[in-house]
Motif scaffolding. Structure first.
Motif, PDB file in Angstrom:
ATOM      1  N   VAL A  88       0.832  -1.204   0.000  1.00 34.40           N
ATOM      2  CA  VAL A  88       0.000   0.000   0.000  1.00 34.40           C
ATOM      3  C   VAL A  88       0.873   1.264   0.000  1.00 34.40           C
ATOM      4  O   VAL A  88       0.635   2.209  -0.753  1.00 34.40           O
ATOM      5  N   ARG A 104      -5.650  12.327 -10.363  1.00 35.42           N
ATOM      6  CA  ARG A 104      -5.737  11.470  -9.185  1.00 35.42           C
ATOM      7  C   ARG A 104      -4.401  10.776  -8.920  1.00 35.42           C
ATOM      8  O   ARG A 104      -3.975  10.609  -7.786  1.00 35.42           O
ATOM      9  N   LEU A 111      -8.286   9.749   2.945  1.00 37.74           N
ATOM     10  CA  LEU A 111      -8.031   8.616   3.834  1.00 37.74           C
ATOM     11  C   LEU A 111      -6.856   8.895   4.764  1.00 37.74           C
ATOM     12  O   LEU A 111      -6.778   8.383   5.871  1.00 37.74           O
ATOM     13  N   ILE A 159     -15.513   2.034  -1.742  1.00 38.04           N
ATOM     14  CA  ILE A 159     -15.850   1.856  -3.154  1.00 38.04           C
ATOM     15  C   ILE A 159     -16.948   0.802  -3.334  1.00 38.04           C
ATOM     16  O   ILE A 159     -18.031   1.096  -3.853  1.00 38.04           O
ATOM     17  N   ALA A 186     -13.086   0.597 -11.302  1.00 37.46           N
ATOM     18  CA  ALA A 186     -12.955   1.475 -10.133  1.00 37.46           C
ATOM     19  C   ALA A 186     -12.203   0.747  -9.019  1.00 37.46           C
ATOM     20  O   ALA A 186     -11.343   1.337  -8.360  1.00 37.46           O
ATOM     21  N   GLN A 206     -10.419  -0.552   2.829  1.00 34.30           N
ATOM     22  CA  GLN A 206     -10.841   0.765   2.327  1.00 34.30           C
ATOM     23  C   GLN A 206     -11.601   0.609   1.016  1.00 34.30           C
ATOM     24  O   GLN A 206     -12.597   1.299   0.782  1.00 34.30           O
ATOM     25  N   ARG A 242       2.425   1.619  -3.487  1.00 33.08           N
ATOM     26  CA  ARG A 242       1.484   2.119  -4.498  1.00 33.08           C
ATOM     27  C   ARG A 242       1.214   3.610  -4.307  1.00 33.08           C
ATOM     28  O   ARG A 242       1.016   4.335  -5.273  1.00 33.08           O
ATOM     29  N   ARG A 243       1.182   4.045  -3.038  1.00 32.79           N
ATOM     30  CA  ARG A 243       0.941   5.468  -2.806  1.00 32.79           C
ATOM     31  C   ARG A 243       2.130   6.316  -3.223  1.00 32.79           C
ATOM     32  O   ARG A 243       1.990   7.517  -3.446  1.00 32.79           O
ATOM     33  N   ALA A 291      -9.132  11.106  -3.071  1.00 25.92           N
ATOM     34  CA  ALA A 291      -9.598   9.962  -2.269  1.00 25.92           C
ATOM     35  C   ALA A 291      -8.536   9.500  -1.269  1.00 25.92           C
ATOM     36  O   ALA A 291      -8.833   9.266  -0.091  1.00 25.92           O
ATOM     37  N   ILE A 292      -7.302   9.383  -1.747  1.00 18.70           N
ATOM     38  CA  ILE A 292      -6.241   8.913  -0.843  1.00 18.70           C
ATOM     39  C   ILE A 292      -5.888   9.972   0.212  1.00 18.70           C
ATOM     40  O   ILE A 292      -5.838   9.646   1.398  1.00 18.70           O
ATOM     41  N   LYS A 324      -7.196   0.004  -5.893  1.00 19.12           N
ATOM     42  CA  LYS A 324      -6.080  -0.786  -5.391  1.00 19.12           C
ATOM     43  C   LYS A 324      -4.759  -0.194  -5.884  1.00 19.12           C
ATOM     44  O   LYS A 324      -3.812  -0.048  -5.117  1.00 19.12           O
ATOM     45  N   GLY A 325      -4.744   0.176  -7.177  1.00 20.15           N
ATOM     46  CA  GLY A 325      -3.520   0.689  -7.782  1.00 20.15           C
ATOM     47  C   GLY A 325      -3.050   2.009  -7.190  1.00 20.15           C
ATOM     48  O   GLY A 325      -1.855   2.281  -7.151  1.00 20.15           O
ATOM     49  N   ILE A 326      -3.999   2.836  -6.728  1.00 18.75           N
ATOM     50  CA  ILE A 326      -3.566   4.116  -6.160  1.00 18.75           C
ATOM     51  C   ILE A 326      -3.283   3.986  -4.662  1.00 18.75           C
ATOM     52  O   ILE A 326      -2.965   4.970  -3.995  1.00 18.75           O
ATOM     53  N   GLY A 327      -3.440   2.774  -4.114  1.00 15.48           N
ATOM     54  CA  GLY A 327      -2.993   2.562  -2.743  1.00 15.48           C
ATOM     55  C   GLY A 327      -4.083   2.547  -1.681  1.00 15.48           C
ATOM     56  O   GLY A 327      -3.859   2.976  -0.555  1.00 15.48           O
ATOM     57  N   MET A 328      -5.270   2.022  -2.020  1.00 17.03           N
ATOM     58  CA  MET A 328      -6.254   1.784  -0.964  1.00 17.03           C
ATOM     59  C   MET A 328      -6.046   0.368  -0.434  1.00 17.03           C
ATOM     60  O   MET A 328      -5.701  -0.539  -1.191  1.00 17.03           O
ATOM     61  N   PHE A 381     -14.242   6.727  -9.527  1.00 15.96           N
ATOM     62  CA  PHE A 381     -15.258   6.202  -8.629  1.00 15.96           C
ATOM     63  C   PHE A 381     -16.581   6.898  -8.948  1.00 15.96           C
ATOM     64  O   PHE A 381     -16.730   8.090  -8.694  1.00 15.96           O
TER      65      PHE A 381
END
Lengths: 255, 202
Positions: free
Chosen positions: A75, A152, A106, B126, B108, B121, A78-79, A102-103, B113-117, A91
């Motif tokens: 995670v 994004r 969070l 989602i 979506a 989450q 990926r971030r 979104a991130i 997942k790819g952006i890091g959730m 979304f």
């Protein structure tokens, strides 16, 4: 200095016979715009997904910024990279602003910082913030949606951007605009970009260097004009020939 | 029939209220149980399949038999009824919940997942909002089914509209039979319609 190093990376899936990615080794320098070219099933998307641990390799190593990514939390990893896909994947139940942030939401950024960042990114990707921030994805065209997808991916200001055929489903004219803007962004922001495409023209236009892949293997990894002048093997020559023959069609028509 | 209602309004209204109460209590417990099962089921495709198969078998047991089987365990009365009705609901609810969540916009979810959730989450931010229609449809089915099966609960002294039906049948009292069937069917139809309206707005 190499920011991404692939060291004899292999990946195979239970469902298929051969390797999806077959002993790929390559080094990518900081700030390079790399395109990964190949037909569907050649392993280019798999290679991209190995880079942010959406898949893990069966053998071999991937180093990002000096660290073996198998020891980095997926995670977190990926971030630290932007990720853009062909289907965009906005979304649908969130506004454009909430999609972009979104991130950060969070991560409990405060409201003001989130709003400012969303507006900043909308401007960066060429969408007027006041007009777009409160809309929903279905109210946008395909090209606009992908701009939001790009925003994004940029929200945490990652050093590396992974892009999986981001303009594959977009009409030719819009694609041309988006390609040019991506090149502008690359120049302005200096990020390392890995860009997967099956379109040789796109690969050669955008890439500082191009990875040519077939059947999981990395056939050639060089600057576009080098590949055009010295194709590494028959497959690459055929690829170049096919692109040339199309070009012929246009020049003949002009005469 | 109207005459019967005029003479004994309480004998009609009380079972109706009992019935609604039974349905509501069952619903709240069912949703709570399904929510937990759903989180477990979403972690593994295989576990999810096993759970669905087991619940499908349970669902295929006739309700009267299941009520009878439970008498030695939880005794006569409402607890047994709520237990059985909750068990039946798991099949309807879990299937709708997991299918809705699994089939939520794949692009979506992949992007998320790819952006890091994290998986949790993605589930809450989602999948859940995107599956709300399927989830609500499951709840509607469960409510209607509970209203129907709930009438049989009267056989183990759990009260409700089934009491009117059973008594009516035993004493061949037409007014009771009619009130019992009209109210249970009417309740199911009206609630179904109302929930469907809400669902279509979602």
């Amino acid at each position: 200095m190499s920011v991404i190093i692939y060291d004899k990376v292999c990946k195979r899936f239970e469902s298929s016979k051969g390797y999806a990615v077959d002993h790929v080794s390559a080094e990518i320098g900081e700030g390079e715009f790399i395109t990964i070219l190949g037909s569907s099933g050649c392993g280019k998307t798999t290679l991209l997904k190995l880079t942010n641990r959406l898949y893990d390799p069966d053998s071999g190593r991937i180093m990002v910024a000096g660290k073996d990514i198998s020891s980095v939390d997926p995670v977190e990893l990926r971030r630290s990279m932007g990720y853009v896909i062909q289907q965009v994947g906005l979304f649908p139940h969130m506004t454009i602003r909430d999609n972009i942030t979104a991130i950060p939401a969070l991560m409990k950024w405060d409201r003001k910082r989130i709003d400012d960042r969303a507006d900043e990114l909308l401007s960066l990707v060429g969408l007027e913030p006041s007009e777009f921030r409160d809309r929903y994805p279905h109210q946008l065209s395909g090209g606009q949606q992908q701009r939001v997808g790009l925003a994004r991916a940029l929200v945490l200001d990652p050093d590396i951007m992974l892009m999986d055929e981001p303009f594959g489903a977009i009409d030719a004219i819009t694609r041309l605009n988006l390609q040019n803007e991506l090149m502008r962004l690359h120049r302005e922001l200096g990020k390392t970009i890995l860009f997967v495409t099956h379109d040789i023209n796109e690969a050669f236009k955008l890439g500082d260097r191009v990875m040519v892949m077939n059947e999981g293997r990395l056939l050639q990894f060089d600057e576009p004009h080098e590949i055009a002048r010295h194709p590494a093997d028959d497959f690459v020559s055929t690829l170049i020939e096919s692109a040339r023959s199309q070009e012929h069609f246009w020049t003949e028509n002009e005469e | 029939m109207i005459e019967y209602f005029k003479r004994h309004p309480d004998k009609v209204i009380e079972p109706l209220l009992q019935h609604i109460e039974l349905v509501l209590i069952t619903l709240v417990i069912s949703i709570a149980v399904t929510s937990v099962l759903t989180v477990i089921a979403m972690r593994s495709e295989r576990v999810s399949r096993v759970m669905n198969n087991v619940l499908a078998v349970v669902y295929s047991v006739p309700s009267l038999a299941l009520f009878a089987l439970l008498i030695p365990v939880t005794g006569l009365g409402r607890t047994s009824a709520i237990f059985v009705l909750t068990l039946y609901n798991q099949y309807l609810l879990l299937r709708n919940f997991t299918t809705g969540l699994r089939e939520a916009d794949p692009a979506a979810c992949e992007a998320a997942k790819g952006i890091g959730m994290t998986d949790m989450q993605i589930l809450y931010k989602i999948r859940l909002p995107l599956a709300r229609k399927a989830i609500f449809a499951g709840i509607r089915l469960a409510v209607v089914s509970t209203i129907g099966i709930g009438t049989i609960a009267a056989a183990i002294n759990a009260g409700g509209l089934g009491v009117l039906l059973l008594e009516g049948l035993r004493t061949i009292h037409t007014a009771k039979i009619l009130w019992g069937s009209i109210l249970s069917a009417g309740l199911a139809i009206i609630i179904n319609r109302l929930l469907k309206l809400v669902e279509n707005r979602m």
